[in-house]
Design a protein around this motif. Structure first.
Motif, short mmCIF file in Angstrom:
data_model
loop_
_atom_site.label_atom_id
_atom_site.label_comp_id
_atom_site.label_asym_id
_atom_site.label_seq_id
_atom_site.Cartn_x
_atom_site.Cartn_y
_atom_site.Cartn_z
N THR A 1 0.84 -1.19 0.00
CA THR A 1 0.00 0.00 0.00
C THR A 1 0.88 1.24 0.00
O THR A 1 1.85 1.32 0.76
CB THR A 1 -0.92 0.02 1.23
N ALA A 2 0.54 2.20 -0.86
CA ALA A 2 1.28 3.46 -0.91
C ALA A 2 0.72 4.41 0.14
O ALA A 2 -0.48 4.74 0.11
CB ALA A 2 1.17 4.08 -2.30
N VAL A 3 1.57 4.84 1.07
CA VAL A 3 1.15 5.74 2.15
C VAL A 3 1.87 7.07 1.97
O VAL A 3 3.10 7.12 1.95
CB VAL A 3 1.47 5.14 3.53
N ARG A 4 1.10 8.15 1.83
CA ARG A 4 1.69 9.47 1.70
C ARG A 4 2.32 9.92 3.02
O ARG A 4 1.83 9.58 4.10
CB ARG A 4 0.64 10.51 1.28
N LEU A 5 3.39 10.70 2.92
CA LEU A 5 4.02 11.23 4.12
C LEU A 5 3.01 12.01 4.95
O LEU A 5 3.05 11.98 6.18
CB LEU A 5 5.21 12.12 3.74
N ALA A 6 2.11 12.72 4.28
CA ALA A 6 1.11 13.52 4.99
C ALA A 6 0.22 12.67 5.90
O ALA A 6 -0.35 13.18 6.86
CB ALA A 6 0.24 14.30 4.00
N GLU A 7 0.11 11.38 5.60
CA GLU A 7 -0.69 10.49 6.44
C GLU A 7 0.09 10.00 7.66
O GLU A 7 -0.50 9.45 8.60
CB GLU A 7 -1.18 9.30 5.62
N LEU A 8 1.40 10.18 7.65
CA LEU A 8 2.25 9.69 8.72
C LEU A 8 2.66 10.78 9.71
O LEU A 8 3.28 10.48 10.73
CB LEU A 8 3.52 9.06 8.15
N THR A 9 2.33 12.02 9.41
CA THR A 9 2.82 13.14 10.23
C THR A 9 1.69 13.87 10.96
O THR A 9 1.91 14.95 11.49
CB THR A 9 3.57 14.14 9.34
N ARG A 10 0.51 13.29 10.99
CA ARG A 10 -0.64 14.01 11.55
C ARG A 10 -0.61 14.13 13.06
O ARG A 10 -1.28 14.97 13.63
CB ARG A 10 -1.94 13.36 11.07
N ASP A 11 0.17 13.27 13.73
CA ASP A 11 0.24 13.37 15.19
C ASP A 11 1.43 14.20 15.65
O ASP A 11 1.70 14.30 16.84
CB ASP A 11 0.29 11.98 15.82
N ALA A 12 2.18 14.81 14.69
CA ALA A 12 3.25 15.78 15.01
C ALA A 12 4.36 15.17 15.85
O ALA A 12 4.94 15.86 16.69
CB ALA A 12 2.66 17.02 15.70
N ARG A 13 4.70 13.91 15.61
CA ARG A 13 5.79 13.27 16.33
C ARG A 13 7.02 13.17 15.43
O ARG A 13 6.89 13.09 14.21
CB ARG A 13 5.38 11.86 16.80
N PRO A 14 8.23 13.16 16.01
CA PRO A 14 9.41 12.86 15.21
C PRO A 14 9.25 11.52 14.51
O PRO A 14 8.61 10.59 15.04
CB PRO A 14 10.53 12.83 16.25
N LEU A 15 9.85 11.40 13.32
CA LEU A 15 9.59 10.23 12.50
C LEU A 15 10.88 9.78 11.82
O LEU A 15 11.58 10.58 11.19
CB LEU A 15 8.54 10.58 11.44
N LEU A 16 11.20 8.50 11.94
CA LEU A 16 12.31 7.90 11.22
C LEU A 16 11.75 7.00 10.13
O LEU A 16 11.04 6.03 10.42
CB LEU A 16 13.21 7.08 12.16
#
Length: 505
Positions: free
Chosen positions: A422-437
């Motif tokens: 499944t293709a997941v956009r970065l915008a879907e991974l940053t909605r909780d405003a946490r640092p992300l690796l």
């Protein structure tokens, strides 16, 4: 005692409160107005902030469109046409929504995150202690908070009480008028929505049109009453009192050399009808004084030309929110909170430089006309257009986030992560405003585990970037990157420690 008191319930203050809430900090927002303002100060969002709002799940709420943001194929710079159709990775995005809607959406989001908004609270005093700030209000009450943030506009009471200077320049040469109006339907160009003025020609929509007598903007918004705006450099005394429709019509006639029968807008008001004489370009001497911080117009004011105000202020909020939360949670490394000013003050300088340059380009005079002709030739080059678009979008700013080549210090691209086909956009991974690796190599799980309480890990192939791994701050700036199959774990550990503190035991 509350953690953070945010003074000012405009877009910037509300955005900061939402960012703090996402990070687990409950802020209180207070505003001197008893009700949200009905004045429509801005007509849209321009720049990188459009994508930032998408990365917080707010773009669809604002636009009513489930599709991702799309860059603008054209724009204006100093009333000169900026053709962006041949610009690769066009960074200039626009979202034509009124400021009242932005405030309403952010207020709704704040309510979902249990942010308290107290209205009718006029701040009149402030006293800092070693561990708190005591804030006094006009009704005689006081409130203690660990940090106080002034998001209360260009005339900021918080900034004045904190003793922070606001140097800059004030000009009184120009007069701008803006009004919501109606015009006879036969004057609307059916092809593109321009304003066909007998004796002048067509005023194109949503562009700054400069004549020998001033500037005019015709904005036929599809979902609300059209707006007309003029800017003049008069050599006469201006009328006193509020702007009238007759005065607006006379100004349009002077700028175009032809009369336009403007009428009152349809529907219930209040309708926009505003006159502004002169302008200010100012940046606060500092963004922080102890436990008091400044945000948005409280920290910087400038011309509205090009629409950079909310782009600058809302990104201030996104930058400050996670750093202030880290300080309150106790894991912020030394200097993290001070990096707010170090990073956002240069952004304010870029915006004020751009606004002053554009203001000069719209001024009257034969020498300005010659300069415009030359600049128009330069802007026809896609490389020059790309550079100007990045300036206006705020996408040309690279923070000093440590060693490494770009993209370190740059804003993360709109990449896609493949997860379980499944293709997941970065915008879907940053909605909780946490640092992300983001790890396409699958080798960094143990390296990031000691920061697992504050940094999320997402593994899977990355599309839209040449990097094999990216460490993103909550404001979506790249703090570390790798372009090889076996990333440098020591470099990752150093970046994690620098931005997200010591690892947990």
């Amino acid at each position: 005692m509350i953690d953070v008191l945010v003074v000012g319930a405009g877009p910037n203050g509300l955005m900061l409160a939402c960012e703090l809430a996402l990070a687990g900090i409950r802020a209180v927002v207070c505003d001197r107005l008893t009700e949200p303002t009905t004045e429509n100060r801005a007509n849209g969002l321009v720049g990188q902030v459009v994508r930032m709002l998408d990365r917080r799940g707010l773009h669809e709420r604002l636009s009513g469109d489930a599709a991702p943001p799309r860059p603008a194929p054209e724009f204006v710079f100093g009333a000169l046409h900026l053709d962006l159709r041949d610009v690769p990775d066009n960074p200039l995005y626009g979202l034509p929504v009124p400021q009242r809607r932005v405030e309403r959406v952010l207020a709704d989001r704040a309510a979902e995150l249990d942010v308290r908004i107290r209205r009718g609270c006029q701040v009149t005093g402030m006293r800092q202690r070693a561990d708190a700030v005591r804030v006094g209000f006009a009704d005689g009450t006081t409130l203690d908070c660990r940090y106080l943030v002034g998001a209360d506009g260009g005339h900021s009471t918080v900034r004045k009480l904190a003793g922070i200077g606001f140097p800059g320049v004030t000009t009184d040469r120009s007069v701008s008028r803006t009004a919501q109006v109606s015009v006879p339907p036969e004057l609307i160009d059916p092809a593109r929505g321009g304003l066909a003025v007998p004796g002048y020609g067509v005023v194109p929509p949503f562009r700054h049109t400069r004549t020998g007598h001033g500037l005019i903007v015709w904005a036929p918004f599809p979902d609300r009453q059209p707006v007309v705006s003029t800017t003049e450099w008069p050599d006469r005394a201006e009328p006193d009192g509020p702007l009238t429709l007759a005065e607006m019509r006379a100004s349009v006639a002077r700028v175009l050399g032809a009369d336009v029968p403007l009428g009152p807008p349809a529907g219930d008001g209040p309708h926009l009808l505003r006159r502004l004489a002169g302008g200010n370009t100012r940046i606060a001497e500092r963004y922080r004084a102890g436990r008091v911080l400044l945000l948005g117009d409280a920290a910087h004011v400038h011309s509205a030309i090009g629409g950079p105000g909310l782009n600058l202020g809302l990104q201030d909020a996104v930058n400050l929110g996670w750093k202030l939360a880290a300080r309150l949670h106790g894991w912020a490394p030394d200097g993290l909170l001070d990096s707010y000013e170090a990073e956002r003050r240069p952004a304010a300088h870029r915006v004020t430089m751009s606004a002053q340059a554009q203001s000069a380009l719209i001024a009257p005079g034969n020498e300005i006309t010659a300069l415009r002709e030359l600049l128009a030739e330069l802007l026809a080059d896609p490389a020059t257009a790309a550079r100007v678009a990045a300036l206006m979008a705020g996408a040309d700013l690279r923070y000093d986030l440590g060693p490494g080549q770009p993209p370190v210090g740059s804003w993360a691209p709109d990449l896609v992560v493949r997860r379980d086909a499944t293709a997941v956009r970065l915008a879907e991974l940053t909605r909780d405003a946490r640092p992300l690796l983001l790890d396409a190599t699958g080798t960094l799980t143990t390296a990031v585990r000691p920061w697992g309480d504050r940094v999320d890990l997402v593994t899977g192939p990355l599309e839209g970037t040449t990097s094999t791994a990216l460490l993103l701050r909550p404001d979506c700036y790249v703090a570390w990157a790798s372009g090889v199959a076996t990333p440098d774990r020591d470099g990752l550990t150093a970046a994690l420690t620098r931005w997200f503190g010591r690892p947990r035991d």
